[in-house]
Design a protein around this motif. Structure first.
Motif, mmCIF file in Angstrom:
data_model
loop_
_atom_site.group_PDB
_atom_site.id
_atom_site.type_symbol
_atom_site.label_atom_id
_atom_site.label_comp_id
_atom_site.label_asym_id
_atom_site.label_seq_id
_atom_site.Cartn_x
_atom_site.Cartn_y
_atom_site.Cartn_z
ATOM 1 N N TYR A 208 -9.973 -13.653 9.740
ATOM 2 C CA TYR A 208 -9.208 -14.651 8.679
ATOM 3 C C TYR A 208 -9.934 -14.513 7.474
ATOM 4 O O TYR A 208 -11.121 -13.895 7.173
ATOM 5 C CB TYR A 208 -9.369 -15.958 9.109
ATOM 6 C CG TYR A 208 -10.829 -16.555 9.507
ATOM 7 C CD1 TYR A 208 -11.521 -16.769 8.685
ATOM 8 C CD2 TYR A 208 -10.878 -16.567 10.935
ATOM 9 C CE1 TYR A 208 -12.880 -17.347 9.121
ATOM 10 C CE2 TYR A 208 -12.369 -16.908 11.356
ATOM 11 C CZ TYR A 208 -13.225 -17.339 10.342
ATOM 12 O OH TYR A 208 -14.359 -17.683 10.781
ATOM 13 N N SER A 209 -9.403 -14.370 6.317
ATOM 14 C CA SER A 209 -9.636 -14.335 4.987
ATOM 15 C C SER A 209 -10.856 -15.265 4.694
ATOM 16 O O SER A 209 -10.753 -16.606 5.141
ATOM 17 C CB SER A 209 -8.337 -14.374 3.974
ATOM 18 O OG SER A 209 -8.942 -14.625 2.596
ATOM 19 N N ALA B 3 -9.393 -5.381 5.210
ATOM 20 C CA ALA B 3 -8.074 -5.556 5.649
ATOM 21 C C ALA B 3 -7.605 -4.346 6.335
ATOM 22 O O ALA B 3 -8.163 -3.242 6.153
ATOM 23 C CB ALA B 3 -7.002 -5.983 4.392
ATOM 24 N N GLY C 135 -5.830 -13.964 10.559
ATOM 25 C CA GLY C 135 -5.482 -13.114 9.501
ATOM 26 C C GLY C 135 -3.963 -12.594 9.870
ATOM 27 O O GLY C 135 -3.695 -11.567 9.374
ATOM 28 N N ASP D 129 -0.679 -13.449 4.920
ATOM 29 C CA ASP D 129 -1.190 -13.580 3.712
ATOM 30 C C ASP D 129 -2.246 -15.126 3.774
ATOM 31 O O ASP D 129 -1.142 -16.133 3.722
ATOM 32 C CB ASP D 129 -0.282 -13.509 2.305
ATOM 33 C CG ASP D 129 0.145 -12.332 2.264
ATOM 34 O OD1 ASP D 129 -0.452 -11.274 2.906
ATOM 35 O OD2 ASP D 129 1.197 -11.900 1.796
ATOM 36 N N ASP E 64 -5.925 -9.528 -0.068
ATOM 37 C CA ASP E 64 -5.315 -10.536 0.725
ATOM 38 C C ASP E 64 -3.963 -10.869 -0.255
ATOM 39 O O ASP E 64 -3.464 -12.077 0.457
ATOM 40 C CB ASP E 64 -6.344 -11.634 0.514
ATOM 41 C CG ASP E 64 -7.351 -11.346 1.755
ATOM 42 O OD1 ASP E 64 -7.074 -10.701 2.732
ATOM 43 O OD2 ASP E 64 -8.406 -11.828 1.565
#
Length: 625
Positions: free
Chosen positions: A433-434, A11, A583, A586, A284
């Motif tokens: 993206y997480s 991140a 992303g 959250d 995240d």
């Protein structure tokens, strides 16, 4: 599995350590790059010389990033210019790392490619050192000033989420000197995984066994192939030959993983997190309740898992089932599959996702994005790497012509299409993206494929096979990954308590979980003590607190797959909104906006109910004449 160039890309706050995958190994012949089932990496770089030229050019940019220190707070334009410059180099270094890691994974025995991967890791670590001041400087500016700059300069919009993440995590951002020190520690902290990968994939002495009259080198790929053999004696032979190899290295593997655990705990404490899991969730902003609720609800659902194992034993005619019996199919598939046939089945099964999706998927199939041919020395497992933002995703798996390979193909291409939709809608800065979301579209693809195979079964046996595969998917993705998650939690907590960690202790922790999850005490499945070493077989454990997201994601995926499969276009729209969000917020909030709160018991209870419904259907089917 989604794998970025640096495993899990950071991140903007850069609070996680990046695992490496490389070390030197004996030289071996390179694969022929125009062979069927082998990816084409020339869209990344035309050759290794071009890669090296770019590496040198990137290294030359790093002092310029260091020189930005102290300039970001001058005004909104200065902040935007600095963030743009850092982002541009990061995008280039991701691409550099993608090429190196893919080359290294083709054949872990090729020294040149392993060395190049080390160079890519070193370059990324140098990038981290050159920008280690960033979090401290942004945090010092404060929320009012940063938000004011964002409001003044539209060019900061793509950096807004990253900047606000830094501010949110400011309590865990250290001074410039300390941040530089932690950044320089990244490379040595990566070494446990590097050692593990080479030991497990290239250097272990695999036994030779006779199976069906043929001599087989029982490495990891062949173990996966033969553990599902129809003959129970062969399954037991495979387990008894394969697991002693890991057991023989229990001390070394234990010391390697213990080093990884201690490195994670060191980082958590250095950054003022109360626990390792809190650090893993912090980047995240995922509530810790998600992790702990998953473990709690999975344990409550163990009677359903035990029901499944008992059903398997009845269908297989086993009076006393063991751990070696969990992979054998409950029915024979109608045929094996070529890669082309698997691709066509996947396209057909995923039609509920719409024509735009299947058109993009078909184009990907034709683009040489995937390395699917099995070969010695190739990295085990399967993944999608989508970190080269200006290039399409790349996929790795070993296609073995069975249903599991078909399902894996659908899964990994779910990741690839997620990346395609994200990069089509998001700038580079919000495209990563997480993992918390990543496994939703991949697992949804698997479930849609399973539903299609059940619905279009041409015979009773074919339907039994399809239903049993859906049950196996839930077992492997929900219950097994939750068991892994519980093991990780216990292992990290042991280090946090100051307890000694050895391979023997790790095996004892894992064996206790293995027996509980598989009902050893209840007589459901007999678990030999030897199999406690299985923890050493799981490479995901070197990516701290990663695997639990498979279990959370199958819960969300079941929700989306069921509704989309029934033609709910409004739900499908929300699903694609989630995919395109990348992303940009959250991940917990993005999933919640799509209709699911993953911190509550409801999603996990729904998966358990689904498993019971599928067993009801299977039991009714086998009861018919």
């Amino acid at each position: 599995m989604k794998l970025t160039a640096i495993a899990l890309a950071l991140a903007a706050a850069s609070l996680q350590i990046l695992p490496a995958q490389a070390a030197t190994a004996p030289a071996a012949a390179a694969p022929t790059m125009d062979a069927a089932g082998v990816w084409d990496l020339t869209p990344l770089y035309p050759n290794a010389a071009a890669w090296e030229t770019e590496r040198q050019a990137i290294l030359a940019e790093l002092p310029k990033l260091k020189a930005l220190q102290g300039t970001l707070g001058a005004n909104a334009g200065a902040l935007r210019a600095g963030m743009d410059q850092i982002s541009a180099v990061k995008k280039r270094i991701y691409r550099l790392a993608v090429y190196a890691s893919l080359r290294a994974d083709e054949n872990t025995k090729i020294t040149e490619n392993q060395a190049r991967n080390q160079q890519a890791d070193a370059a990324f670590n140098q990038f981290g050192e050159a920008t280690s001041w960033l979090n401290t400087e942004v945090a010092a500016l404060g929320a009012d000033k940063v938000n004011g700059f964002i409001a003044q300069d539209a060019g900061l919009a793509k950096h807004a989420y990253g900047l606000r993440t830094i501010l949110r995590l400011s309590a865990h951002v250290l001074g410039a000197k300390e941040e530089a020190l932690l950044a320089s520690a990244a490379e040595p902290l990566q070494q446990p995984q590097a050692i593990y990968n080479l030991l497990a994939n290239a250097d272990m002495p695999w036994p030779k066994v006779k199976i069906h009259g043929k001599e087989v080198t029982l490495d990891q790929e062949q173990y996966v192939k033969y553990r599902s053999d129809a003959d129970p004696k062969i399954r037991l032979q495979v387990f008894k030959a394969f697991w002693p190899v890991f057991k023989a290295y229990e001390r070394t593997l234990g010391a390697t993983y213990a080093a990884n655990l201690r490195g994670t705990v060191f980082q958590a404490r250095a950054r003022n997190f109360p626990t390792s899991v809190a650090m893993a969730q912090g980047g995240d902003n995922i509530p810790e309740a998600v992790y702990r609720t998953l473990v709690e609800e999975t344990n409550k659902g163990l009677p359903t898992l035990h029901r499944y194992f008992k059903l398997r034993s009845r269908m297989l005619g086993l009076k006393s089932a063991g751990y070696q019996d969990i992979y054998v199919p409950l029915a024979k598939p109608s045929a094996s599959y070529t890669v082309a046939e698997a691709e066509q089945l996947t396209l057909t099964a995923l039609q509920p996702l719409g024509k735009d999706y299947t058109d993009k998927l078909a184009a990907g199939f034709k683009g040489n994005w995937m390395h699917s041919v099995p070969q010695r020395g190739k990295r085990s497992g399967a993944y999608m790497n989508g970190s080269a933002y200006d290039v399409h995703p790349f996929l790795l798996m070993s296609f073995n012509n069975n249903y599991n390979s078909l399902s894996t193909l659908a899964h990994e291409w779910g990741h690839a299409m997620h990346t395609v939709y994200t990069t089509g809608a998001q700038p580079f800065e919000t495209s990563d993206y997480s993992t918390f979301i990543a496994e939703i579209p991949s697992t949804a693809n698997e479930l849609l494929l399973a539903d299609y195979m059940v619905e279009h079964a041409k015979s009773k046996q074919e339907k039994i096979f399809a239903l049993s595969q859906e049950l196996e998917n839930i077992r492997g993705t929900f219950f097994r990954q939750a068991m892994f998650a519980e093991f990780e939690l216990k292992a990290h907590e042991a280090v946090e308590k100051g307890e000694p960690i050895t391979g023997e202790k790790l095996s004892a922790i894992y064996l206790d979980l293995l027996k509980r999850y598989h009902g050893d005490a209840e007589g459901v499945l007999k678990i030999d003590d030897l199999y406690g070493i299985e923890w050493a077989y799981i490479p995901h454990f070197y990516r701290d607190f990663y695997v639990y997201q498979y279990a959370t994601c199958i819960s969300a995926a079941a929700y989306f797959a069921e509704g989309i499969g029934k033609g709910d276009t409004a739900l499908r729209d929300r699903y694609f909104t989630l995919l395109k969000a990348g992303g940009s917020d959250d991940p917990y909030l993005l999933v919640k906006a799509a209709g699911l709160d993953m911190a509550t018991p409801a999603p996990y209870q729904a998966v358990v109910r689904r498993m019971n419904r599928v067993m009801d259907e299977l039991e009714a089917l086998i009861a018919t004449k």
